[in-house]
Design a protein around this motif. Structure first.
Motif, PDB file in Angstrom:
ATOM      1  N   SER A 177       0.832  -1.207   0.000  1.00 30.03           N
ATOM      2  CA  SER A 177       0.000   0.000   0.000  1.00 30.03           C
ATOM      3  C   SER A 177       0.864   1.253   0.000  1.00 30.03           C
ATOM      4  CB  SER A 177      -0.960   0.016   1.186  1.00 30.03           C
ATOM      5  OG  SER A 177      -0.306  -0.272   2.386  1.00 30.03           O
ATOM      6  N   VAL A 178       2.099   1.109   0.436  1.00 28.38           N
ATOM      7  CA  VAL A 178       2.956   2.290   0.487  1.00 28.38           C
ATOM      8  C   VAL A 178       4.249   2.056  -0.268  1.00 28.38           C
ATOM      9  CG1 VAL A 178       4.574   3.432   2.062  1.00 28.38           C
ATOM     10  CG2 VAL A 178       2.154   3.585   2.492  1.00 28.38           C
ATOM     11  N   ASN A 179       4.574   3.052  -1.052  1.00 27.32           N
ATOM     12  CA  ASN A 179       5.903   3.199  -1.645  1.00 27.32           C
ATOM     13  C   ASN A 179       6.302   4.627  -1.269  1.00 27.32           C
ATOM     14  OD1 ASN A 179       7.515   2.395  -4.624  1.00 27.32           O
ATOM     15  ND2 ASN A 179       7.672   4.446  -3.808  1.00 27.32           N
ATOM     16  N   LEU A 180       7.381   4.756  -0.535  1.00 30.06           N
ATOM     17  CA  LEU A 180       7.776   6.091  -0.086  1.00 30.06           C
ATOM     18  C   LEU A 180       9.234   6.298  -0.480  1.00 30.06           C
ATOM     19  CD1 LEU A 180       6.492   8.408   1.526  1.00 30.06           C
ATOM     20  CD2 LEU A 180       7.343   7.352   3.611  1.00 30.06           C
ATOM     21  N   ASP A 181       9.450   7.203  -1.418  1.00 29.03           N
ATOM     22  CA  ASP A 181      10.808   7.447  -1.913  1.00 29.03           C
ATOM     23  C   ASP A 181      11.412   8.679  -1.243  1.00 29.03           C
ATOM     24  OD1 ASP A 181      10.667   5.266  -3.498  1.00 29.03           O
ATOM     25  OD2 ASP A 181      10.685   6.318  -5.414  1.00 29.03           O
ATOM     26  N   PHE A 182      12.657   8.549  -0.842  1.00 27.22           N
ATOM     27  CA  PHE A 182      13.409   9.651  -0.232  1.00 27.22           C
ATOM     28  C   PHE A 182      14.585   9.958  -1.147  1.00 27.22           C
ATOM     29  CE2 PHE A 182      11.381   7.311   3.135  1.00 27.22           C
ATOM     30  CZ  PHE A 182      10.999   8.250   4.071  1.00 27.22           C
ATOM     31  N   LEU A 183      14.697  11.207  -1.592  1.00 28.03           N
ATOM     32  CA  LEU A 183      15.832  11.547  -2.456  1.00 28.03           C
ATOM     33  C   LEU A 183      17.145  11.347  -1.713  1.00 28.03           C
ATOM     34  CD1 LEU A 183      14.432  14.724  -4.219  1.00 28.03           C
ATOM     35  CD2 LEU A 183      14.936  12.520  -5.282  1.00 28.03           C
ATOM     36  N   GLU A 184      17.150  11.707  -0.454  1.00 30.75           N
ATOM     37  CA  GLU A 184      18.354  11.528   0.359  1.00 30.75           C
ATOM     38  C   GLU A 184      18.121  10.389   1.345  1.00 30.75           C
ATOM     39  OE1 GLU A 184      21.154  12.923  -0.232  1.00 30.75           O
ATOM     40  OE2 GLU A 184      20.346  14.241  -1.771  1.00 30.75           O
ATOM     41  N   GLY A 185      18.908   9.350   1.210  1.00 33.02           N
ATOM     42  CA  GLY A 185      18.654   8.156   2.017  1.00 33.02           C
ATOM     43  C   GLY A 185      19.567   7.996   3.218  1.00 33.02           C
ATOM     44  N   ASN A 186      20.157   9.103   3.670  1.00 32.96           N
ATOM     45  CA  ASN A 186      21.008   9.025   4.858  1.00 32.96           C
ATOM     46  C   ASN A 186      20.109   8.941   6.087  1.00 32.96           C
ATOM     47  OD1 ASN A 186      23.099   9.131   6.659  1.00 32.96           O
ATOM     48  ND2 ASN A 186      23.352  11.366   6.519  1.00 32.96           N
ATOM     49  N   LEU A 187      19.584   7.743   6.327  1.00 35.45           N
ATOM     50  CA  LEU A 187      18.558   7.560   7.349  1.00 35.45           C
ATOM     51  C   LEU A 187      18.905   6.365   8.229  1.00 35.45           C
ATOM     52  CD1 LEU A 187      15.501   7.884   4.942  1.00 35.45           C
ATOM     53  CD2 LEU A 187      16.122   9.558   6.699  1.00 35.45           C
ATOM     54  N   ASP A 188      18.398   6.405   9.447  1.00 34.93           N
ATOM     55  CA  ASP A 188      18.435   5.217  10.301  1.00 34.93           C
ATOM     56  C   ASP A 188      17.082   4.534  10.205  1.00 34.93           C
ATOM     57  OD1 ASP A 188      20.927   5.932  11.136  1.00 34.93           O
ATOM     58  OD2 ASP A 188      20.371   6.392  13.217  1.00 34.93           O
ATOM     59  N   ILE A 189      17.090   3.238  10.439  1.00 35.31           N
ATOM     60  CA  ILE A 189      15.813   2.529  10.551  1.00 35.31           C
ATOM     61  C   ILE A 189      15.660   2.048  11.986  1.00 35.31           C
ATOM     62  CG2 ILE A 189      16.790   0.316   9.710  1.00 35.31           C
ATOM     63  CD1 ILE A 189      13.970  -0.172   8.433  1.00 35.31           C
ATOM     64  N   VAL A 190      14.500   2.293  12.545  1.00 34.07           N
ATOM     65  CA  VAL A 190      14.175   1.816  13.892  1.00 34.07           C
ATOM     66  C   VAL A 190      13.067   0.789  13.717  1.00 34.07           C
ATOM     67  CG1 VAL A 190      13.218   2.442  16.141  1.00 34.07           C
ATOM     68  CG2 VAL A 190      14.743   4.041  14.939  1.00 34.07           C
ATOM     69  N   HIS A 191      13.257  -0.397  14.265  1.00 33.02           N
ATOM     70  CA  HIS A 191      12.199  -1.406  14.136  1.00 33.02           C
ATOM     71  C   HIS A 191      12.147  -2.242  15.402  1.00 33.02           C
ATOM     72  CE1 HIS A 191      14.747  -5.017  13.370  1.00 33.02           C
ATOM     73  NE2 HIS A 191      15.628  -4.051  13.217  1.00 33.02           N
ATOM     74  N   LEU A 192      11.137  -3.070  15.493  1.00 29.16           N
ATOM     75  CA  LEU A 192      10.880  -3.824  16.713  1.00 29.16           C
ATOM     76  C   LEU A 192      10.950  -5.312  16.378  1.00 29.16           C
ATOM     77  CD1 LEU A 192       7.785  -1.658  17.765  1.00 29.16           C
ATOM     78  CD2 LEU A 192      10.191  -1.277  18.361  1.00 29.16           C
ATOM     79  N   TYR A 193      12.029  -5.964  16.812  1.00 27.11           N
ATOM     80  CA  TYR A 193      12.193  -7.384  16.525  1.00 27.11           C
ATOM     81  C   TYR A 193      11.955  -8.168  17.810  1.00 27.11           C
ATOM     82  CZ  TYR A 193      16.477  -7.475  19.205  1.00 27.11           C
ATOM     83  OH  TYR A 193      17.357  -7.418  20.246  1.00 27.11           O
ATOM     84  N   GLY A 194      11.941  -9.480  17.740  1.00 23.34           N
ATOM     85  CA  GLY A 194      11.767 -10.215  18.991  1.00 23.34           C
ATOM     86  C   GLY A 194      11.610 -11.701  18.805  1.00 23.34           C
ATOM     87  N   LYS A 195      10.966 -12.307  19.785  1.00 21.47           N
ATOM     88  CA  LYS A 195      10.735 -13.758  19.806  1.00 21.47           C
ATOM     89  C   LYS A 195       9.597 -13.980  20.792  1.00 21.47           C
ATOM     90  CE  LYS A 195      14.101 -14.086  23.509  1.00 21.47           C
ATOM     91  NZ  LYS A 195      15.360 -14.567  24.007  1.00 21.47           N
ATOM     92  N   HIS A 196       9.120 -15.218  20.889  1.00 20.31           N
ATOM     93  CA  HIS A 196       8.110 -15.489  21.912  1.00 20.31           C
ATOM     94  C   HIS A 196       8.715 -15.163  23.281  1.00 20.31           C
ATOM     95  CE1 HIS A 196       6.100 -18.308  24.856  1.00 20.31           C
ATOM     96  NE2 HIS A 196       5.143 -17.498  24.463  1.00 20.31           N
ATOM     97  N   ALA A 197       7.967 -14.483  24.120  1.00 22.06           N
ATOM     98  CA  ALA A 197       8.411 -14.069  25.445  1.00 22.06           C
ATOM     99  C   ALA A 197       9.521 -13.015  25.397  1.00 22.06           C
ATOM    100  CB  ALA A 197       8.840 -15.268  26.306  1.00 22.06           C
ATOM    101  N   GLY A 198       9.668 -12.388  24.239  1.00 17.20           N
ATOM    102  CA  GLY A 198      10.672 -11.316  24.136  1.00 17.20           C
ATOM    103  C   GLY A 198      10.339 -10.423  22.950  1.00 17.20           C
ATOM    104  N   GLU A 199       9.095 -10.010  22.881  1.00 17.81           N
ATOM    105  CA  GLU A 199       8.612  -9.284  21.707  1.00 17.81           C
ATOM    106  C   GLU A 199       9.060  -7.821  21.687  1.00 17.81           C
ATOM    107  OE1 GLU A 199       6.898 -11.033  23.888  1.00 17.81           O
ATOM    108  OE2 GLU A 199       5.388 -12.307  22.941  1.00 17.81           O
ATOM    109  N   ARG A 200       9.062  -7.266  20.489  1.00 12.36           N
ATOM    110  CA  ARG A 200       9.222  -5.818  20.241  1.00 12.36           C
ATOM    111  C   ARG A 200      10.410  -5.179  20.990  1.00 12.36           C
ATOM    112  NH1 ARG A 200       4.520  -7.429  20.008  1.00 12.36           N
ATOM    113  NH2 ARG A 200       4.092  -7.082  22.199  1.00 12.36           N
ATOM    114  N   GLN A 201      11.570  -5.751  20.746  1.00 15.89           N
ATOM    115  CA  GLN A 201      12.812  -5.148  21.217  1.00 15.89           C
ATOM    116  C   GLN A 201      13.184  -4.067  20.204  1.00 15.89           C
ATOM    117  OE1 GLN A 201      14.437  -6.855  24.134  1.00 15.89           O
ATOM    118  NE2 GLN A 201      12.341  -7.619  24.133  1.00 15.89           N
TER     119      GLN A 201
END
Ligand code: DGJ
Length: 729
Positions: free
Chosen positions: A182-206
């Protein structure tokens, strides 16, 4: 006007209170993405693109020798496979039997008041009078009668923009969709950090943050649910962004099944983010005249750092996503019997817990797994949703009436998407389980998933739910699912593409939950997936709270709550005080600390209240009183992360501030002990600078508390904690 179309420049400029977003139809009719960021007038930002020839980035067939033009580096609004763009794409589709190829160009557009809807899918909503506008831009393939309707919901006040896409086959041929975002978002300048939430069972959204590197960074789930392992939410931010400063772009997919979010840093150091359905096993057939809706993504932008981004999403979700009447009511303080008894309970045990709950002033008893069919462990019984009267010593109604007579509400656990092979349901309908003919199915928790793409199954589940709900006064439902979904094959309709089953499953799930909420509009639905495996913004459309993790250890929960709070309102985080040593990791923490930690979300207990020590009972009583006195703050207040448990290993602190700034709380949990330690000083956030606040009898200005801070008591034992609630004078 939130949407402005300039017919001369052919620009669409979308404005919210916090952000501006621009697209432009270029000289060849391609829809370019020219800007997303801070409010910046109505400038046509096409001038930033500076197109020039780059070798090995070719041109679409019809642009001749205009070699400065290539969709391989022009920022596009919705990229499709086949037009010379070699980056990650939003769409890959083609006529059945042909190589997938599309070259989408502007066809028409429409602007109207209110918010578009997506039947059968979760989506942000708005009343006619809420100043929300919809922009629909229709793109058409240059060669075929294949159209893509791009939908934009512009929530001016809330400061968010939603995007969805509807794919329409108006041709005489059958089309196959292999990838849909649903989304395509283009950035001319890609000097960016990505923040995301990874995990496992009993250790979600780190929470994890890293620079976007050349190539593709993927955050995804192919497990049939949004998963414990990745959350369908990412932030792209400038490298210097912090809680309080910097440009941040948040993207949240409203979808509870397999998803894919990819961020690519390309040859020219530009970046592209795409968000949508997992392409693994995906193949959707679109017959002539049919259309397909790609789930919605919410986009938020701020130049004021992560705290502002999280607050923006929290407010937008509260006003425009969460529908439950419970979002504006005090959530019940409940006791759940799972960690108290697991499968080993009878009526007397449940009533003992209920009696003590009533004495302590709790609001609800929740009966978890094991009350139905043949279910004394997790190897059997799923699918047989009739009460085990032998175990309960009577009907469900008899039990619920007794609990209600004590002044408590009653809630129940169900896992309706699943089936045990040792169940009457499976014996009668093995073809209702997802499994590949001729292969022994993979099992998870010794159970199979039902085929929610099958209408008969959907109707069966609705019937089961109706029977349970009609049988007694049930005011809360905890909806669980305890395995990943794989070996997906539906025996229902061999004419349907098997590649469509995963998505049809999710549509079936949403239909059944919609049924539950339509028939019992006052029920409080709590989502659950072996803890927080389906903790996503799509679920919030149905369930205002979700069991955040099967890990009830207060210290591990600090990290789980911290990560979750970046993308989700803390009112959605179901959190319970459990027993020590903790059942998941054996840690011992003070009862007080477990309470302070659980009060970060929808508060409850998950232990045998009837066997608490007198000291713990007294502490539980105090906790319930504090929660009841301050629930408005905890449920609706603005949540501030004051320290990061990933960076500060000595303590974790957070606060809540009422939206009108009249009250606030600050909590700290000490995670390490030091001799001769320096004083712990914490700065509050979000208060009124000029207001005076009463802090345990002392008066401080908001400015003093925010800029100077406050000195907190030193810990006196392992995992000590402290919480203070303050009021504006
Ligand atoms: C997993 C859930 O997360 C737990 O809280 C509990 O309900 C069990 N399932 C029951 O089987």
């Amino acid at each position: 006007m939130a949407v402005k179309y300039n017919d001369t420049a052919k620009t669409f400029t979308l404005q919210t209170s916090k952000s501006m977003y621009q697209m432009k139809v270029d000289k060849y009719g391609a829809l370019l993405h020219t800007y997303f960021g801070a409010l910046a007038g109505e400038q046509d930002f096409f001038y930033l693109i500076g197109g020039r020839e780059h070798s090995f980035s070719g041109q679409p067939g019809d642009v001749g020798d205009d070699r400065d033009y290539s969709l391989d580096y022009y920022p596009q609004e919705y990229s499709a496979h086949g037009n010379g763009d070699f980056r990650v794409k939003a769409l890959r589709a083609g006529k059945k039997g042909c190589v997938p190829a599309l070259d989408l160009r502007y066809h028409s557009h429409e602007i109207y008041p209110g918010k578009y809807s997506l039947p059968g899918l979760p989506a942000l909503f708005a009343g006619e009078d809420e100043g929300v506008q919809t922009l629909e831009i229709t793109l058409k393939d240059v060669y075929e009668e294949f159209y893509v309707k791009l939908l934009y919901g512009i929530f001016e006040k809330a400061g968010v923009i939603t995007r969805a896409a509807v794919l329409e086959n108006r041709s005489k041929d059958t089309w196959e969709i292999r990838r849909a975002m649903s989304v395509n978002l283009d950035f001319l300048e890609g000097n960016l950090d990505i923040v995301h939430l990874y995990g496992k069972h009993a250790g979600e959204r780190q929470m994890e943050r890293r620079p976007l590197c050349h190539g593709i960074t993927e955050i995804s789930s192919n497990r049939g649910t949004s998963s414990h392992h990745h959350s369908p939410f990412v932030i792209l931010c400038e490298p210097g962004a912090s809680e309080d400063f910097g440009e941040c772009y948040g993207a949240a997919l409203l979808y509870s099944g397999g998803f894919q979010m990819q961020a690519e840093l390309d040859q020219l150091d530009s970046a592209r983010l795409v968000c949508g359905l997992s392409e693994e096993e995906f193949l959707w057939t679109l017959k002539p005249g049919e259309s397909f809706a790609v789930p919605e993504t919410v986009l938020a932008y701020t130049d004021k750092g992560f705290a502002d981004l999280s607050l923006c999403l929290k407010r937008a979700y509260h006003s425009h996503l969460i529908r439950s009447p419970w979002k504006d009511k005090k959530r019940p303080v409940l006791v759940n019997n799972w960690e108290a008894t697991y499968f080993d309970f009878n009526t007397e045990k449940l009533l003992d817990i209920a009696r003590q709950a009533a004495r302590l002033g709790l609001d609800m008893l929740v009966l978890d797994d094991g009350w139905f069919g043949k279910r004394d462990d997790d190897n059997s019984g799923l699918g047989d949703w009739y009460v085990n009267e032998k175990k309960l010593g009577g009907t469900l109604k008899a039990l619920v009436d007794k609990v209600n007579d004590m002044g408590l509400k009653f809630g129940i656990w169900i896992e309706p998407e699943m089936v045990s092979e040792d169940s009457d349901l499976y014996r009668a309908h093995p073809e209702w389980a997802l499994q590949i003919p001729g292969r022994i199915p993979n099992r998870g928790r010794n159970q199979l998933a039902l085929d929610l793409s099958n209408r008969e199954v959907v109707e069966y589940i609705k019937d089961c739910i109706d029977r349970i709900m009609e049988s007694a006064n049930i005011e809360y439902v905890k909806w669980d699912i305890n395995r990943c979904i794989d070996n997906v094959f539906s025996a229902a309709d061999p004419s349907l593409s098997q590649g469509a089953i995963r998505h049809r499953y999710v549509l079936g799930l949403y239909e059944v939950q919609e049924h539950l909420l339509t028939c019992w509009p006052n029920v409080l639905l709590e989502g659950c997936n072996g803890g927080g495996g389906r903790f996503d913004a799509g679920m919030l459309y149905y369930a205002p709270q979700i069991w955040c993790s099967d890990n009830t250890d207060a210290i591990e929960r600090l990290r789980i709550h911290y990560g979750t709070s970046f993308g989700y309102p803390m009112s959605a985080v179901s959190a319970h005080v459990s027993v020590c040593p903790n059942h998941q990791n054996g840690r011992v923490t003070p009862f007080k600390t477990r309470g302070i930690c659980a009060m970060q979300g929808a508060f409850g207990y998950e232990l045998d209240l009837s066997s608490l020590s007198e000291e713990d009972k007294a502490e539980a009583g105090r906790q319930i009183q504090v929660y009841n006195e301050n629930y408005e703050l905890f449920q609706y207040g603005d949540y501030y992360r004051l320290t990061s448990p990933f960076e500060n290993h000595s303590y974790t602190a957070w606060s809540y501030v009422a939206e009108d700034k009249s009250a606030a709380s600050l909590s700290i949990v000490y995670t390490d002990l030091y001799a001769n330690a320096k004083p712990v000083r914490i700065k509050w956030k979000g208060l009124l600078e000029d207001a005076l606040y009463d802090v345990e009898g002392e008066v401080y200005s908001g400015a003093a508390l925010m800029h100077g801070g406050m000195v907190l008591p030193q810990p006196t034992c392992n995992y000590d904690s402290y919480m203070v609630c303050i009021k504006k004078k």
